[in-house]
Design a protein around this motif. Sequence first.
Motif, PDB file in Angstrom:
ATOM      1  N   ASP A   1       0.747  -1.338   0.123  1.00 51.29           N
ATOM      2  CA  ASP A   1       0.160   0.166   0.149  1.00 51.29           C
ATOM      3  C   ASP A   1       0.910   1.304   0.016  1.00 51.29           C
ATOM      4  O   ASP A   1       0.529   2.169  -0.767  1.00 51.29           O
ATOM      5  CB  ASP A   1      -0.931  -0.068   1.306  1.00 51.29           C
ATOM      6  CG  ASP A   1      -2.140  -1.024   1.180  1.00 51.29           C
ATOM      7  OD1 ASP A   1      -2.534  -1.628   0.092  1.00 51.29           O
ATOM      8  OD2 ASP A   1      -2.790  -1.162   1.914  1.00 51.29           O
ATOM      9  N   VAL A   2       1.898   1.321   0.727  1.00 50.69           N
ATOM     10  CA  VAL A   2       3.009   2.389   0.951  1.00 50.69           C
ATOM     11  C   VAL A   2       3.584   2.741  -0.421  1.00 50.69           C
ATOM     12  O   VAL A   2       3.452   4.023  -0.704  1.00 50.69           O
ATOM     13  CB  VAL A   2       3.979   2.188   1.801  1.00 50.69           C
ATOM     14  CG1 VAL A   2       5.090   3.333   1.775  1.00 50.69           C
ATOM     15  CG2 VAL A   2       3.336   2.172   3.435  1.00 50.69           C
ATOM     16  N   LEU A   3       3.973   1.692  -0.993  1.00 49.03           N
ATOM     17  CA  LEU A   3       4.427   1.519  -2.619  1.00 49.03           C
ATOM     18  C   LEU A   3       3.684   2.412  -3.387  1.00 49.03           C
ATOM     19  O   LEU A   3       3.794   3.389  -4.369  1.00 49.03           O
ATOM     20  CB  LEU A   3       5.223   0.669  -3.014  1.00 49.03           C
ATOM     21  CG  LEU A   3       6.509   0.284  -2.004  1.00 49.03           C
ATOM     22  CD1 LEU A   3       6.848  -1.421  -2.424  1.00 49.03           C
ATOM     23  CD2 LEU A   3       7.579   1.058  -2.504  1.00 49.03           C
ATOM     24  N   ASN A   4       2.307   1.913  -3.334  1.00 54.49           N
ATOM     25  CA  ASN A   4       1.502   2.282  -4.410  1.00 54.49           C
ATOM     26  C   ASN A   4       1.039   3.816  -3.975  1.00 54.49           C
ATOM     27  O   ASN A   4       0.783   4.511  -4.979  1.00 54.49           O
ATOM     28  CB  ASN A   4       0.248   1.401  -4.365  1.00 54.49           C
ATOM     29  CG  ASN A   4       0.289   0.233  -4.917  1.00 54.49           C
ATOM     30  OD1 ASN A   4       0.963   0.218  -6.170  1.00 54.49           O
ATOM     31  ND2 ASN A   4      -0.077  -1.013  -4.484  1.00 54.49           N
ATOM     32  N   MET A   5       0.614   4.248  -2.774  1.00 55.24           N
ATOM     33  CA  MET A   5       0.262   5.383  -2.398  1.00 55.24           C
ATOM     34  C   MET A   5       1.330   6.659  -2.919  1.00 55.24           C
ATOM     35  O   MET A   5       1.173   7.424  -3.595  1.00 55.24           O
ATOM     36  CB  MET A   5       0.319   5.744  -0.916  1.00 55.24           C
ATOM     37  CG  MET A   5      -0.922   4.888  -0.422  1.00 55.24           C
ATOM     38  SD  MET A   5      -0.740   4.875   1.395  1.00 55.24           S
ATOM     39  CE  MET A   5      -0.677   6.538   1.892  1.00 55.24           C
ATOM     40  N   ILE A   6       2.734   6.177  -2.661  1.00 55.54           N
ATOM     41  CA  ILE A   6       3.738   7.352  -3.017  1.00 55.54           C
ATOM     42  C   ILE A   6       3.980   7.296  -4.625  1.00 55.54           C
ATOM     43  O   ILE A   6       4.464   8.277  -4.874  1.00 55.54           O
ATOM     44  CB  ILE A   6       5.258   6.766  -2.296  1.00 55.54           C
ATOM     45  CG1 ILE A   6       4.918   6.849  -0.675  1.00 55.54           C
ATOM     46  CG2 ILE A   6       6.298   7.431  -3.004  1.00 55.54           C
ATOM     47  CD1 ILE A   6       6.212   6.422  -0.080  1.00 55.54           C
TER      48      ILE A   6
END
Length: 279
Positions: free
Chosen positions: A16-21
Amino acid sequence: MEIRDLQAKAAQIRMDVLNMIFRAKTGHTGGSLSNADIVTALYYRIMKIDPANPKAKDRDRFILSKGHSVESLWSVLADRGFFPKEELATFSQFGTKLIGHPNNKVPGIEMNTGALGHGLAVAVGMALAAKRDGAGYRAFCLMGDGEQAEGSVWEAAMAGAHYNLDNLVGIIDRNRLQISGSTEEVMGLEPLETKWEAFGWNVVSIDGNDMQALIDTLEAIPSAAGKPTLIMANTVKGKGVSFAENVPHWHHHVPNEHELSLALGELAATLESYRREGV
């Protein structure tokens, strides 16, 4: 949640973190990956919280003092139901509440953070209020290791010990890297554990990316009556993505499409391995 479930959840949080960023084209990648196991352990196993009643008087309090690493916290709060998960797609977009630091207009956020060195002092106040009110809630504060160069951290540490706040837990995401390089090159911290012990805290040093160690340590608190606890969570910056681990550039690096694909592939494999082991 059992340990394998928590490990799988942390892998999903990292995705999720990578997709958000990637979508936002901004963010703090390395620290959000290093602290994912910590916030997962707290929010899925340790803390007393209620997404349906985020201001419950008896809730445990959590402050992300290293507020720039908020992406993992946004993901956890959404997954726990504090706000719709679809809102993660708005991270750092115009008009969003999900900005690049904790924002107390969002359910589940106790205070705005981002100016490093402020979080522990507020956590001390929360823990002291609980003691004086005869309440049973606890205060948890997650700090960065570069943040330890702030004098206000040590003022708060002194106060926490003075008031015998064994309902106060400080956690340092000790990944040894900050925006401008190694913590020991920028502002040497060692012997960091000895310093916290000298300030009157019960210090426990663990592998902060080891879910079992996190759970065992957090469930044993308070392990020293009358003393606040400092968990030295030794982590790897960029944890979970092989080519990002221990690379200073990934402090706020935004992955390109190729990097995102590779990173998500690695994390998907990790997630699947935990799921297989849990069957």
